[in-house]
Design a protein around this motif. Structure first.
Motif, short mmCIF file in Angstrom:
data_model
loop_
_atom_site.label_atom_id
_atom_site.label_comp_id
_atom_site.label_asym_id
_atom_site.label_seq_id
_atom_site.Cartn_x
_atom_site.Cartn_y
_atom_site.Cartn_z
N LEU A 2 -36.34 40.51 1.55
CA LEU A 2 -36.91 39.54 2.48
C LEU A 2 -37.20 38.29 1.67
CD1 LEU A 2 -38.02 39.05 5.38
CD2 LEU A 2 -40.21 39.87 4.55
N THR A 3 -36.45 37.23 1.95
CA THR A 3 -36.58 35.98 1.21
C THR A 3 -37.15 34.91 2.12
OG1 THR A 3 -34.62 36.60 -0.06
CG2 THR A 3 -35.33 34.32 -0.21
N VAL A 4 -38.15 34.19 1.63
CA VAL A 4 -38.80 33.14 2.40
C VAL A 4 -38.72 31.84 1.61
CG1 VAL A 4 -40.95 32.38 3.49
CG2 VAL A 4 -40.40 34.83 3.39
N THR A 5 -38.23 30.78 2.27
CA THR A 5 -38.22 29.44 1.66
C THR A 5 -38.84 28.48 2.66
OG1 THR A 5 -35.97 29.03 2.45
CG2 THR A 5 -36.20 29.89 0.21
N LYS A 6 -39.29 27.36 2.14
CA LYS A 6 -39.93 26.32 2.97
C LYS A 6 -39.19 25.00 2.72
CE LYS A 6 -44.52 24.66 4.22
NZ LYS A 6 -45.96 24.81 3.94
N PRO A 7 -38.08 24.77 3.46
CA PRO A 7 -37.28 23.57 3.21
C PRO A 7 -37.89 22.28 3.75
CG PRO A 7 -36.33 24.84 4.99
CD PRO A 7 -37.48 25.64 4.44
N ALA A 8 -38.92 22.39 4.59
CA ALA A 8 -39.61 21.21 5.14
C ALA A 8 -41.06 21.61 5.39
CB ALA A 8 -38.93 20.77 6.43
N PRO A 9 -41.95 20.62 5.49
CA PRO A 9 -43.37 20.95 5.65
C PRO A 9 -43.70 21.82 6.85
CG PRO A 9 -43.11 18.63 5.11
CD PRO A 9 -41.73 19.18 5.35
N ASN A 10 -42.90 21.74 7.92
CA ASN A 10 -43.21 22.54 9.11
C ASN A 10 -42.12 23.57 9.42
OD1 ASN A 10 -41.17 20.85 10.11
ND2 ASN A 10 -42.07 20.83 12.15
N ARG A 11 -41.35 23.95 8.39
CA ARG A 11 -40.25 24.89 8.63
C ARG A 11 -40.23 25.98 7.56
NH1 ARG A 11 -33.80 23.87 9.52
NH2 ARG A 11 -33.16 25.86 8.64
N LEU A 12 -39.98 27.20 8.03
CA LEU A 12 -39.73 28.31 7.13
C LEU A 12 -38.35 28.87 7.42
CD1 LEU A 12 -43.03 30.40 7.18
CD2 LEU A 12 -42.35 28.59 5.61
N ASP A 13 -37.63 29.21 6.38
CA ASP A 13 -36.37 29.93 6.49
C ASP A 13 -36.61 31.32 5.94
OD1 ASP A 13 -35.36 27.54 7.37
OD2 ASP A 13 -33.78 27.40 5.88
N ILE A 14 -36.24 32.32 6.72
CA ILE A 14 -36.45 33.71 6.34
C ILE A 14 -35.10 34.41 6.39
CG2 ILE A 14 -37.60 35.87 6.94
CD1 ILE A 14 -39.71 34.09 8.38
N GLU A 15 -34.80 35.16 5.35
CA GLU A 15 -33.56 35.92 5.32
C GLU A 15 -33.87 37.38 5.05
OE1 GLU A 15 -29.87 35.99 2.35
OE2 GLU A 15 -30.02 34.14 3.54
N LEU A 16 -33.33 38.24 5.90
CA LEU A 16 -33.48 39.69 5.74
C LEU A 16 -32.10 40.25 5.42
CD1 LEU A 16 -35.06 42.33 6.01
CD2 LEU A 16 -34.50 42.32 8.44
N ASP A 17 -32.04 41.00 4.34
CA ASP A 17 -30.76 41.56 3.91
C ASP A 17 -31.01 42.93 3.30
OD1 ASP A 17 -28.10 41.88 3.34
OD2 ASP A 17 -28.03 40.40 1.74
N GLY A 18 -30.67 43.98 4.05
CA GLY A 18 -30.79 45.33 3.52
C GLY A 18 -32.11 46.00 3.82
N THR A 19 -32.35 47.08 3.11
CA THR A 19 -33.55 47.89 3.30
C THR A 19 -34.73 47.32 2.53
OG1 THR A 19 -32.18 49.85 3.49
CG2 THR A 19 -34.49 50.22 3.06
N LEU A 20 -35.89 47.36 3.15
CA LEU A 20 -37.12 46.93 2.50
C LEU A 20 -37.94 48.16 2.13
CD1 LEU A 20 -38.13 43.99 4.83
CD2 LEU A 20 -37.10 43.83 2.57
N ASP A 21 -38.23 48.28 0.84
CA ASP A 21 -39.15 49.32 0.41
C ASP A 21 -40.55 48.71 0.33
OD1 ASP A 21 -39.19 47.79 -1.93
OD2 ASP A 21 -38.09 49.26 -3.12
N ALA A 22 -41.52 49.45 -0.12
CA ALA A 22 -42.90 48.96 -0.16
C ALA A 22 -43.03 47.71 -1.02
CB ALA A 22 -43.84 50.06 -0.66
N VAL A 23 -42.38 47.69 -2.17
CA VAL A 23 -42.52 46.55 -3.09
C VAL A 23 -41.86 45.30 -2.49
CG1 VAL A 23 -41.86 45.65 -5.35
CG2 VAL A 23 -42.71 48.00 -5.13
N SER A 24 -40.62 45.43 -2.00
CA SER A 24 -39.94 44.25 -1.46
C SER A 24 -40.60 43.77 -0.17
CB SER A 24 -38.45 44.50 -1.27
OG SER A 24 -38.22 45.59 -0.41
N MET A 25 -41.13 44.68 0.64
CA MET A 25 -41.84 44.29 1.85
C MET A 25 -43.10 43.51 1.49
SD MET A 25 -41.88 44.45 5.24
CE MET A 25 -41.09 45.91 5.92
N GLU A 26 -43.87 44.03 0.55
CA GLU A 26 -45.11 43.35 0.16
C GLU A 26 -44.82 41.98 -0.44
OE1 GLU A 26 -49.50 44.09 -1.46
OE2 GLU A 26 -48.10 45.76 -1.45
#
Length: 124
Positions: A2-26
């Motif tokens: 789960l990748t989160v970026t903030k390309p603009a002050p009022n925008r978030l880009d979120i990318e989900l790719d594959g399985t999330l375990d406890a560490v990657s989810m947190e």
């Protein structure tokens, strides 16, 4: 992942790719919470490249973050969801219909430009 970026002050880009375990989810949810700080009338561009159910540990982390995730909803007005899975696109549209104040529209891969235009049309 789960990748989160903030390309603009009022925008978030979120990318989900594959399985999330406890560490990657947190890690991903902590990044989401931090990136969302200070956003008002925001937009989200959510790409689901490959969806697999989170591990049991990942689900536990998600449930622990649920109150914080719910508190993010009023910060955002629009969310574009891009996925090749029709059921994910349908679920996103249903969420948009039942979550007050949040307009969610889904797009197929290859329609990223249309998703970007839809988000940009909201810019204030």
């Amino acid at each position: 992942m789960l990748t989160v970026t903030k390309p603009a002050p009022n925008r978030l880009d979120i990318e989900l790719d594959g399985t999330l375990d406890a560490v990657s989810m947190e890690t991903g949810l902590e990044a989401l919470m931090e990136a969302a700080e200070g956003i008002e009338h925001g937009v989200m561009f959510y790409r689901v490249k490959s969806f697999e159910m989170p591990t049991l540990g990942g689900l536990g982390v998600e449930f622990r973050f649920l109150p914080s995730l719910i508190s993010l909803v009023p910060k955002f007005d629009r969310c574009a969801v891009v996925s090749d899975e029709s059921w994910i696109r349908a679920a996103a549209e249903v969420e948009g219909a039942v979550i007050p104040g949040l307009d969610i529209k889904s797009f197929e891969p290859g329609e990223e430009a249309a998703a970007e235009a839809w988000l940009a049309a909201h810019a204030i």
